[in-house]
Design an enzyme around this catalytic site. Structure first.
Site, short mmCIF file in Angstrom:
data_model
loop_
_atom_site.label_atom_id
_atom_site.label_comp_id
_atom_site.label_asym_id
_atom_site.label_seq_id
_atom_site.Cartn_x
_atom_site.Cartn_y
_atom_site.Cartn_z
N SER A 94 61.26 76.69 44.83
CA SER A 94 60.42 77.55 44.01
C SER A 94 61.26 78.28 42.96
O SER A 94 61.87 77.63 42.11
CB SER A 94 59.63 78.51 44.90
OG SER A 94 58.57 79.10 44.19
N HIS A 144 52.78 74.63 48.97
CA HIS A 144 53.96 75.36 48.50
C HIS A 144 54.62 76.09 49.67
O HIS A 144 53.95 76.49 50.62
CB HIS A 144 53.54 76.37 47.42
CG HIS A 144 54.69 76.98 46.70
ND1 HIS A 144 55.29 76.37 45.63
CD2 HIS A 144 55.35 78.15 46.89
CE1 HIS A 144 56.27 77.14 45.18
NE2 HIS A 144 56.33 78.23 45.94
N ASP A 157 49.81 72.33 45.63
CA ASP A 157 50.66 73.36 45.04
C ASP A 157 50.33 73.46 43.57
O ASP A 157 50.30 72.45 42.85
CB ASP A 157 52.13 72.96 45.24
CG ASP A 157 53.12 73.95 44.65
OD1 ASP A 157 52.72 75.05 44.25
OD2 ASP A 157 54.31 73.60 44.60
#
Length: 356
Positions: free
Chosen positions: A187, A312, A282
């Site tokens: 991320s 995610h 996601d």
């Protein structure tokens, strides 16, 4: 706990239960239904957990109903020790993971945690780092970079770049091969890894051996991104992304800088061999897919993995989602292969596989 017991029910039961209380995004041609365990966890946290907070300090506090419910136990390693690195604005905490099956000098991967550059620390990806070290058969250096809003862009990037430069110089004393050092993260950590590679490219420094980008953030101005079917899905929503960007940017103009929004870099040739790992459920999926296509088109050695049932932050779900653990292990094995690959290995390595 009752929730952990629930996750051990037969798969068919879990799917029926998830369909009743947590339908999620319906299946369609380009994606399949999300993992039922992930859907049940999202349902529990969003309905019974603490409400979102706009206070960064409060957001950093542990919450009982959170990703911690799905986190796995760390793997035993030969050594795991905390370090202090010299940072551009003072010492940085770091943790060095050394697996049992590790040659010396060993390949190494710098790892940068998720959290929007606002939350997170060395504990955030501790289990993931043990899995990466063990299955990649490399040393992993997890770095606790400075966080926004106390330290806005480019502070976290400066720390990531500084950590890579430091590790290169300190490699012999740590039993690390200087020419086999990669960088990665998930991320926001994936953003920092890609931005570090881009900054080294711009400054004419040697790139990392490879970069591991797990569902990376590649655009900081979410208004530029089209709506997705996952904009309101736990654990990362469009509102979360807006909030993270507001904390991280000094002003909206920062988003135009390719070192802040890596997707805006015009030229990507010369970037290191890249492993992009994506979750299909996601909101960051599309920007990651487009970035992979650009890397391939500009001749960057590339491997890509897409996990169609995962959300995610699945790197923090290895204890509750078997598919997440399997994905993390495959990611580690591929990263290890890329770290150890000969310099003259074939460069056209675009691949895409799923977890089904």
């Amino acid at each position: 706990m009752l929730f952990q017991a629930l996750l051990k029910l037969p798969e068919s039961w879990l799917r029926q239960l998830a369909g009743l209380v947590a339908p999620g995004a319906p299946s369609r041609g380009d994606w399949v239904e999300a993992d039922p365990r992930a859907r049940l966890h999202a349902w529990l946290v969003t309905r019974c957990g603490a409400p979102p907070t706009a206070d960064p300090a409060a957001a950093r506090q542990p919450r009982f109903l959170s990703l911690r419910l799905l986190e796995g136990r760390p793997l035993p390693l030969r050594d795991c020790r905390d370090l202090m690195l010299p940072g551009p604005d003072g010492p940085l905490r770091a943790r060095l993971y050394t697996p049992h099956a590790c040659p010396e000098p060993a390949p190494a991967l710098i790892y940068l945690h998720f959290g929007g550059c606002v939350v997170g620390d060395l504990a955030t990806c501790h289990t993931a780092c043990t899995i990466l070290a063990h299955h990649a058969r490399c040393k992993v250096l997890s770095v606790e970079y400075r966080l926004a809003p106390e330290h806005k862009f480019p502070a976290a990037l400066e720390d990531a770049v500084g950590a890579l430069r430091w590790l290169r110089s300190a490699a012999p004393s740590l039993g690390i091969a200087p020419h086999q050092i990669g960088i990665g993260g998930d991320s926001a950590g994936g953003y920092l890894a890609a931005a570090t590679s881009l900054q080294l490219k711009q400054s004419g420094e040697p790139p990392p051996k490879m970069q591991l980008l797990i569902y990376p953030v590649l655009e900081m101005d979410r208004d530029r991104m089209p709506a997705t079917a996952f904009d309101h899905c736990y654990p990362l929503t469009r509102a979360d992304m807006d909030w993270f960007s507001a904390q991280y940017l000094r002003s909206p103009a920062d988003a135009a800088n390719p070192l802040c929004s890596v997707a805006r870099a015009r030229l990507l040739d010369g970037m290191p061999a890249t492993l992009i790992v994506q979750a299909r459920h996601d909101l960051l999926y599309e920007e990651g897919r487009r970035f992979a296509e650009r890397l391939e088109a500009q001749g960057v050695p590339l491997a890509r993995r897409v996990y169609p049932t995962l959300p995610h932050a699945f790197s923090a779900m290895s204890g509750g989602l078997p598919a997440a653990r399997a994905a993390l292990i495959e990611t580690a094995e591929l990263a290890g292969q890329m770290l150890r690959a000969p310099v003259d290995a074939p460069s056209r390595t675009f691949m895409e596989t799923c977890d089904e």
